[in-house]
Scaffold this active site. Structure first.
Site, short mmCIF file in Angstrom:
data_model
loop_
_atom_site.label_atom_id
_atom_site.label_comp_id
_atom_site.label_asym_id
_atom_site.label_seq_id
_atom_site.Cartn_x
_atom_site.Cartn_y
_atom_site.Cartn_z
N ASP A 196 0.82 -1.21 0.00
CA ASP A 196 0.00 0.00 0.00
C ASP A 196 0.86 1.26 0.00
OD1 ASP A 196 -2.01 1.85 0.22
OD2 ASP A 196 -2.49 1.39 2.30
N ASP A 242 -1.39 6.52 -6.53
CA ASP A 242 -1.75 5.54 -5.51
C ASP A 242 -1.94 4.16 -6.12
OD1 ASP A 242 -2.61 4.69 -2.87
OD2 ASP A 242 -4.64 4.64 -3.66
#
Length: 466
Positions: free
Chosen positions: A142, A346
């Site tokens: 992440d 992201d």
């Protein structure tokens, strides 16, 4: 009462620009239609877990798999898998927007940074060894969070994961961190137990959280041992979690894996996410100097003084069909003094979100350029869809993202995606009322995306998955 049409007058520069815009032929590219990917089975080469161990390699690569293959349902259809992905995506965007809009000083131990492993936690995972001897588990990667953590026994409450829960008592390299240590002070908000050991907590936008002791441990990646990594050992983990054992935080903060291991891997990593509907090759992530592709174009990383986790970049405009979209200006993507706004790259968001005025301008320009395609009804968050049933290939206007110093030309499959098995395709961008714009992983597919923290830059290498 009869209404009269008023004549419209334009200044000469505006009139000339309108004429030029209308008369300039748009640029198109061929788009070969693909189908919505169905359920995927997870296969992981076991020889990776028995490779000879090394403490000194400064480069290593790992395969990545999409989270859909970690917890597939026997009766999943391509449509149901895709709808679940969009649901996770909405939770993810809400979590990131909440984190970006909340000043650091407002966090305490009971409400630390929102990120992570809930339904919106990240879309890709890998397999790595934890402890000595290493116990192999699946971990979500992440870029939107920093803390590395794993479920640990004994469990006060643990969710179901695919491997046995890690038991730190059986690891010779596990070491709890004391409350007064510099590592403990690096947590946004730390707690302390009765044994004067440091406690961590990570909470998520969907109400999920993990709490436990902060520690150092050895992680093993395909035989590469990385010692003394600060990790959270979670004994109370509640919420809507996927089947991975924990999370490898790849953000920019001081406790993320790339920052912690900067001396060994040069604070450089890159990943390449493949289009799962068109490729059988796995996605991959690289750490170390070889993570930087020679054919990358780079854009500088920007700093948000209120939040050091996210990878902020400057987006100056977008072109459709070779023509800059009027109305998409850098001012729409500025980080304001309170930390709101900006554009981040992201790994865990699927669909790129643009602040609403920018999205509307982009969508309208694409609709004009794609007027040769048969329109279809809206689908979920997508308001620009097309009926391409019966076709194998169509022409679509090109889309280029103009970052500061880097123009990134997207393949057609990165912005026109199948949403069902009946030939409906949608323009894979969406608007957001939050100030935060997010470059999602659908738009990143096929590029090697380079995160060079040492050079303070992000790079994009086209066709980087080879």
């Amino acid at each position: 009462m009869e209404s009269k049409l008023k004549p419209m007058f334009f200044s000469l520069p505006i009139f000339l620009s309108l004429v030029l815009t209308i008369s300039t032929p748009l640029q198109y590219q061929n788009f070969v239609l693909t189908s919505l990917p169905g359920p995927q089975t997870l296969s992981w080469p076991t020889q990776q877990e028995s490779e000879p161990e090394s403490d000194s390699d400064s480069v290593f690569s790992l395969n990545l798999h999409h989270v859909d293959s970690l917890s597939p349902s026997l009766n999943s259809t391509p449509e149901s898998i895709f709808k679940l992905r969009l649901h996770r995506d909405a939770v993810r965007v809400q979590s990131l927007s909440t984190a970006a809009g909340r000043p650091r000083a407002a966090r305490d131990f009971s409400s630390s940074i929102i990120s992570g492993l809930g339904q919106g936690s990240g879309e890709y995972f890998t397999r790595l060894g934890v402890g000595t001897p290493p116990k192999y588990v699946y971990m979500v990667l992440d870029t939107g969070s920093d803390v590395v953590w794993i479920q640990c026994s004994p469990c006060k409450r643990c969710y179901t994961q695919s491997d046995p829960v890690f038991d730190p008592r059986k690891s010779t390299s596990f070491l709890g961190v004391s409350c007064g240590s510099p590592l403990c002070r690096r947590l946004d908000s730390a707690g302390c137990n009765s044994k004067k050991k440091c406690l961590y907590q990570v909470s998520y936008g969907d109400g999920s959280f993990t709490v436990g002791e902060f520690s150092t441990e050895t992680l093993t990646f395909r035989g590469n041992r990385v010692k003394n990594v600060a990790i959270g050992c979670g004994h109370d983990n509640e919420g809507l979690f996927v089947g991975a054992a924990g999370l490898l935080g790849l953000g920019r903060g001081s406790l993320s894996f790339p920052t912690q291991t900067g001396n060994r891997f040069g604070k450089k990593f890159s990943y390449c996410l493949v289009d799962r509907s068109a490729s059988s090759k796995p996605s991959s992530i690289l750490f170390g100097e070889s993570a930087v592709s020679r054919n990358s174009v780079f854009t500088p990383l920007l700093t948000n003084p209120k939040l050091d986790t996210f990878y902020y970049v400057g987006l100056n405009g977008i072109s459709v069909g070779g023509v800059r979209v009027r109305g998409i200006k850098p001012s729409l993507f500025k980080i304001d003094p309170t930390g709101n706004g900006g554009v981040i790259v992201d790994s865990g968001t699927s669909v790129t979100r643009l602040t609403r005025p920018a999205y509307v301008a982009l969508r309208d320009a694409f609709r004009v350029g794609a007027s040769n395609l048969k329109r279809s009804s809206d689908f979920s968050l997508f308001d620009t869809c097309f009926d391409l049933s019966g076709k194998a290939e169509v022409k679509v206007p090109t889309v280029v993202l103009h970052f500061t110093g880097a123009d990134v030309s997207l393949p057609a499959s990165n912005y026109l995606i199948p949403v069902d098995t009946d030939g409906k395709f949608c323009f894979a961008f969406a608007g957001t009322m939050s100030g935060l714009s997010i470059i999602g992983n659908i738009q990143q597919q096929g590029f090697r995306v380079v995160f060079d923290l040492a050079g303070n830059r992000v790079g994009f290498a086209p066709r980087g998955c080879a």
